[in-house]
Enzyme design. Structure first.
Site, PDB file in Angstrom:
ATOM      1  N   GLU A   1      -4.732   4.438   5.916  1.00 16.84           N
ATOM      2  CA  GLU A   1      -4.400   4.179   4.515  1.00 16.84           C
ATOM      3  C   GLU A   1      -4.773   5.359   3.611  1.00 16.84           C
ATOM      4  O   GLU A   1      -3.998   5.705   2.721  1.00 16.84           O
ATOM      5  CB  GLU A   1      -5.115   2.900   4.067  1.00 16.84           C
ATOM      6  CG  GLU A   1      -4.790   2.516   2.643  1.00 16.84           C
ATOM      7  CD  GLU A   1      -5.635   1.349   2.160  1.00 16.84           C
ATOM      8  OE1 GLU A   1      -5.485   0.250   2.699  1.00 16.84           O
ATOM      9  OE2 GLU A   1      -6.428   1.556   1.237  1.00 16.84           O
TER      10      GLU A   1
ATOM     11  N   SER B   1     -10.564   0.064   3.262  1.00 18.73           N
ATOM     12  CA  SER B   1      -9.880  -0.152   4.543  1.00 18.73           C
ATOM     13  C   SER B   1      -9.292   1.172   5.018  1.00 18.73           C
ATOM     14  O   SER B   1      -8.581   1.825   4.262  1.00 18.73           O
ATOM     15  CB  SER B   1      -8.744  -1.156   4.376  1.00 18.73           C
ATOM     16  OG  SER B   1      -9.278  -2.397   3.981  1.00 18.73           O
TER      17      SER B   1
ATOM     18  N   ARG C   1       0.827  -1.217   0.000  1.00 17.02           N
ATOM     19  CA  ARG C   1       0.000   0.000   0.000  1.00 17.02           C
ATOM     20  C   ARG C   1       0.864   1.271   0.000  1.00 17.02           C
ATOM     21  O   ARG C   1       0.536   2.275   0.636  1.00 17.02           O
ATOM     22  CB  ARG C   1      -0.948   0.057   1.217  1.00 17.02           C
ATOM     23  CG  ARG C   1      -2.101  -0.952   1.304  1.00 17.02           C
ATOM     24  CD  ARG C   1      -3.006  -0.966   0.110  1.00 17.02           C
ATOM     25  NE  ARG C   1      -2.431  -1.776  -0.937  1.00 17.02           N
ATOM     26  CZ  ARG C   1      -2.442  -3.105  -0.948  1.00 17.02           C
ATOM     27  NH1 ARG C   1      -3.030  -3.773  -0.022  1.00 17.02           N
ATOM     28  NH2 ARG C   1      -1.881  -3.782  -1.931  1.00 17.02           N
TER      29      ARG C   1
HETATM   30  C1  LIG Z   1     -15.319   0.698  -1.099  1.00 20.43           C
HETATM   31  C2  LIG Z   1     -13.827   0.838  -1.307  1.00 20.43           C
HETATM   32  C3  LIG Z   1     -13.033  -0.295  -1.452  1.00 20.43           C
HETATM   33  C4  LIG Z   1     -11.643  -0.187  -1.655  1.00 20.43           C
HETATM   34  N1  LIG Z   1     -10.903  -1.324  -1.803  1.00 20.43           N
HETATM   35  C5  LIG Z   1      -9.554  -1.232  -2.016  1.00 20.43           C
HETATM   36  C6  LIG Z   1      -8.766  -2.420  -2.194  1.00 20.43           C
HETATM   37  O1  LIG Z   1      -9.282  -3.541  -2.189  1.00 20.43           O
HETATM   38  N2  LIG Z   1      -7.432  -2.268  -2.379  1.00 20.43           N
HETATM   39  C7  LIG Z   1      -6.832  -1.043  -2.435  1.00 20.43           C
HETATM   40  O2  LIG Z   1      -5.611  -0.985  -2.608  1.00 20.43           O
HETATM   41  N3  LIG Z   1      -7.561   0.089  -2.283  1.00 20.43           N
HETATM   42  C8  LIG Z   1      -8.907   0.024  -2.081  1.00 20.43           C
HETATM   43  N4  LIG Z   1      -9.643   1.166  -1.896  1.00 20.43           N
HETATM   44  C9  LIG Z   1      -8.977   2.484  -1.918  1.00 20.43           C
HETATM   45  C10 LIG Z   1      -9.047   3.187  -3.292  1.00 20.43           C
HETATM   46  O3  LIG Z   1     -10.070   2.675  -4.079  1.00 20.43           O
HETATM   47  C11 LIG Z   1      -7.725   3.049  -4.063  1.00 20.43           C
HETATM   48  O4  LIG Z   1      -6.689   3.591  -3.300  1.00 20.43           O
HETATM   49  C12 LIG Z   1      -7.782   3.760  -5.418  1.00 20.43           C
HETATM   50  O5  LIG Z   1      -6.619   3.465  -6.162  1.00 20.43           O
HETATM   51  C13 LIG Z   1      -7.930   5.270  -5.298  1.00 20.43           C
HETATM   52  O6  LIG Z   1      -8.153   5.776  -6.604  1.00 20.43           O
HETATM   53  P1  LIG Z   1      -8.804   7.212  -6.807  1.00 20.43           P
HETATM   54  O7  LIG Z   1      -8.749   7.518  -8.254  1.00 20.43           O
HETATM   55  O8  LIG Z   1     -10.135   7.257  -6.176  1.00 20.43           O
HETATM   56  O9  LIG Z   1      -7.777   8.117  -6.008  1.00 20.43           O
HETATM   57  P2  LIG Z   1      -8.066   9.477  -5.127  1.00 20.43           P
HETATM   58  O10 LIG Z   1      -8.821   9.053  -3.922  1.00 20.43           O
HETATM   59  O11 LIG Z   1      -8.724  10.446  -6.044  1.00 20.43           O
HETATM   60  O12 LIG Z   1      -6.618   9.877  -4.779  1.00 20.43           O
HETATM   61  C14 LIG Z   1      -5.833   9.086  -3.900  1.00 20.43           C
HETATM   62  C15 LIG Z   1      -4.396   9.615  -3.892  1.00 20.43           C
HETATM   63  O13 LIG Z   1      -3.825   9.405  -5.184  1.00 20.43           O
HETATM   64  C16 LIG Z   1      -3.448  10.654  -5.768  1.00 20.43           C
HETATM   65  N5  LIG Z   1      -3.773  10.575  -7.197  1.00 20.43           N
HETATM   66  C17 LIG Z   1      -4.943  10.182  -7.774  1.00 20.43           C
HETATM   67  N6  LIG Z   1      -4.841  10.225  -9.113  1.00 20.43           N
HETATM   68  C18 LIG Z   1      -3.589  10.658  -9.395  1.00 20.43           C
HETATM   69  C19 LIG Z   1      -2.871  10.934 -10.596  1.00 20.43           C
HETATM   70  N7  LIG Z   1      -3.427  10.753 -11.813  1.00 20.43           N
HETATM   71  N8  LIG Z   1      -1.600  11.396 -10.497  1.00 20.43           N
HETATM   72  C20 LIG Z   1      -1.019  11.591  -9.285  1.00 20.43           C
HETATM   73  N9  LIG Z   1      -1.634  11.340  -8.125  1.00 20.43           N
HETATM   74  C21 LIG Z   1      -2.907  10.877  -8.167  1.00 20.43           C
HETATM   75  C22 LIG Z   1      -4.267  11.700  -5.040  1.00 20.43           C
HETATM   76  O14 LIG Z   1      -3.638  12.959  -5.088  1.00 20.43           O
HETATM   77  C23 LIG Z   1      -4.304  11.119  -3.644  1.00 20.43           C
HETATM   78  O15 LIG Z   1      -3.094  11.379  -2.985  1.00 20.43           O
HETATM   79  C24 LIG Z   1     -11.034   1.088  -1.702  1.00 20.43           C
HETATM   80  C25 LIG Z   1     -11.849   2.235  -1.566  1.00 20.43           C
HETATM   81  C26 LIG Z   1     -13.221   2.112  -1.369  1.00 20.43           C
HETATM   82  C27 LIG Z   1     -14.065   3.345  -1.240  1.00 20.43           C
END
Ligand SMILES: Cc1cc2nc3c(=O)[nH]c(=O)nc-3n(C[C@H](O)[C@H](O)[C@H](O)COP(=O)(O)OP(=O)(O)OC[C@H]3O[C@@H](n4cnc5c(N)ncnc54)[C@H](O)[C@@H]3O)c2cc1C
Length: 351
Positions: A342, A244, A167
Site C-alpha cells: 500500500e 497496513s 486505496r
Molecule cells: C499508524 C498508521 C495508520 C494508518 N492507517 C490508515 C488507515 O486507516 N487508512 C488509510 O487509508 N491509510 C492509513 N495509513 C496510511 C497513511 O496515513 C495515509 O495514506 C495518509 O493519507 C498519508 O498521508 P501523508 O500526508 O503522511 O502522505 P505521505 O506519506 O507524505 O505521502 C503519501 C503519498 O501521497 C503523496 N502526497 C502527499 N501529499 C501530497 C500533496 N499535497 N499533493 C500531491 N501528492 C501528495 C506523496 O507524494 C506520496 O506519494 C496509516 C498510516 C500509519 C502510519
C-alpha cells in the site's frame, strides 16, 4: 545525494530513509506553488511529502527535490442557502488530517468521524482515497485544487476526475502534481450518524445501523485504532509503520473458490465477478505471525496487527523491504495470491 542533508527518516513514520538531494519546506500555498514550479523547471526528480505516513524511503535516500507541504488552515465556503444542512469546507493540503477531523466533530459536522486517527495530511487524503471502518474520503470529497506538473497550471479536479477507488486514485496511479487544497461537503447539525461497520458497532455496544453522535463514533474509532497500534505513538514501536503494508487483494470469484472456505471474502461494489480477500488472514495462514521478524532484522510484523510492518528501532529500509518480500513470497507460495504494497516506495531498493 548530499550526505549532509537531513535524512528523510526524520520525516516518515517508518523512521527510515536516507537524505534527499534538496528539501524545500513550504508553509504557504504561494511558496508551495513556487517551489514546485522551480523543482519542475530543473528537470530533476521530485517528490511531495506530507506526513510521511505512507512512504518507505530507501536507505540511500532520494536523488531529487522533496517538497514538504506545511500549509495550514481551512475556510468555510458559503453554503447555497442559509438553511442548508450541508457545509462545504476547503482545507489546505498541509493541515494535519486528524486535527481537521477533530475540528469537524467539534463543530457538529459529520461525515469524517469514522476516519479519525489516520495519520498524515489533508492533501494526501485523496491520493489513496484513505479509508477505515466502513468509510472512505470519497464519501465526502467534492474537489481538489491541483497544480499539474504536466502543464504547470493550477486546475480544479472534481471527485469524478480522480477515479477514487479502494486505496487508489489517478494521483496514486501516476498523474503527477501537487494537491494544494481539498474541498469536502459535510452534514451540519445532523445529530446522530449511522454506524456502518460491525466491529465499530460492537465497540459502541449498539446494533449495526444504529444512530449515535459523531463524537462517540470518533472516540470509539480512536480507541479501536490505538488497540491495534494504528494511532501514532512515538513510545510504541508498533506504530513506527505506514499502517497496513498490503492492500486487501481483489481477485476473481472463480479464483476465490480455490481458497479454503473459511478464508474471509467480501463483495466488491456491485461486481459479482470480483471479491476482496483479507490480506491479514492470508498472511497469518501462510505462517507469518504477529511479532515475526527475520533473523538479525530490526523490522517486524506489528505485535498488534498482522498487516503492519514495523521498525523496532534501528531498522533500515532494506530490513523492512526484506520482510515485505518474505511475506509476499510466503503468501504467494501458500495461496497463489500476490500481495500489493500500500505505501509508496521511494528510491532504489535492491532486487
Ligand atoms: C499508524 C498508521 C495508520 C494508518 N492507517 C490508515 C488507515 O486507516 N487508512 C488509510 O487509508 N491509510 C492509513 N495509513 C496510511 C497513511 O496515513 C495515509 O495514506 C495518509 O493519507 C498519508 O498521508 P501523508 O500526508 O503522511 O502522505 P505521505 O506519506 O507524505 O505521502 C503519501 C503519498 O501521497 C503523496 N502526497 C502527499 N501529499 C501530497 C500533496 N499535497 N499533493 C500531491 N501528492 C501528495 C506523496 O507524494 C506520496 O506519494 C496509516 C498510516 C500509519 C502510519
Amino acid at each position: 545525494v548530499d550526505e549532509d542533508s537531513t535524512p528523510l527518516a526524520a520525516l516518515t513514520t517508518f523512521r527510515v530513509g536516507g537524505p534527499a538531494q534538496e528539501l524545500v519546506v513550504a508553509a504557504t500555498e504561494a511558496d508551495l506553488v513556487d517551489a514546485a514550479l522551480d523543482a519542475w523547471a530543473t528537470g530533476e526528480d521530485w517528490l511531495v511529502i506530507g506526513g510521511g505516513s505512507n512512504l518507505l524511503v530507501a536507505d540511500d535516500g532520494f536523488d531529487g527535490t522533496v517538497l514538504l507541504v506545511r500549509t495550514a488552515g481551512f475556510e468555510v465556503l458559503a453554503s447555497e442557502s442559509p438553511a442548508s444542512d450541508r457545509v462545504r469546507v476547503r482545507v489546505a493540503a498541509g493541515e494535519p488530517w486528524d486535527d481537521f477531523v477533530a475540528e469537524t466533530v467539534l463543530r457538529g459536522w459529520s461525515g469524517l468521524e469514522a476516519l479519525s486517527g489516520i495519520p498524515g495530511t489533508v492533501g494526501a487524503s485523496p491520493v489513496q482515497n484513505i479509508g477505515a471502518y466502513g468509510a472512505e474520503v470519497s464519501d465526502v470529497l467534492v474537489a481538489i485544487e491541483f497544480l499539474d506538473s504536466a502543464t504547470g497550471e493550477r486546475v480544479r479536479l472534481d471527485a469524478g476526475d480522480l477515479e477514487l477507488g479502494y486505496r487508489t486514485s489517478v494521483l496514486k496511479r501516476g498523474r503527477r502534481g501537487v494537491v494544494l487544497s481539498v474541498e469536502f461537503e459535510l452534514a451540519v447539525n445532523a445529530g446522530d450518524v449511522r454506524v456502518r461497520y460491525p466491529q465499530l458497532a460492537g465497540s459502541l455496544g449498539v446494533e449495526l445501523g444504529a444512530a449515535v453522535p459523531a463524537a462517540r463514533v470518533r472516540e470509539a474509532v480512536l480507541g479501536l485504532r490505538a488497540s491495534k497500534g494504528m494511532v501514532l505513538d512515538p513510545a510504541d514501536f508498533d506504530t513506527w509503520s505506514a499502517g497496513s503494508f498490503f492492500t486487501n487483494p481483489i481477485v476473481s470469484a472463480a479464483f476465490a473458490e480455490t481458497l479454503p472456505h473459511e478464508a474471509p471474502r467480501w463483495a466488491v461494489g456491485d461486481e459479482p465477478q470480483r471479491v476482496k480477500l483479507s490480506a491479514a488472514w492470508l498472511i497469518e495462514r501462510a505462517g507469518v505471525r504477529r511479532g515475526f521478524s527475520l533473523p538479525g532484522s530490526k523490522a517486524s510484523i506489528s505485535t498488534k496487527h498482522t498487516l503492519a510492518l514495523t521498525n523496532r528501532g534501528g531498522a533500515t529500509a532494506s530490513d523492512i523491504a526484506e520482510l515485505a518480500r518474505y511475506v509476499q513470497v510466503m503468501v504467494l507460495a501458500r495461496f497463489g495470491v500476490s500481495l500489493v504494497p500500500e505505501p509508496i516506495l521511494v528510491g532504489e531498493f535492491p532486487a
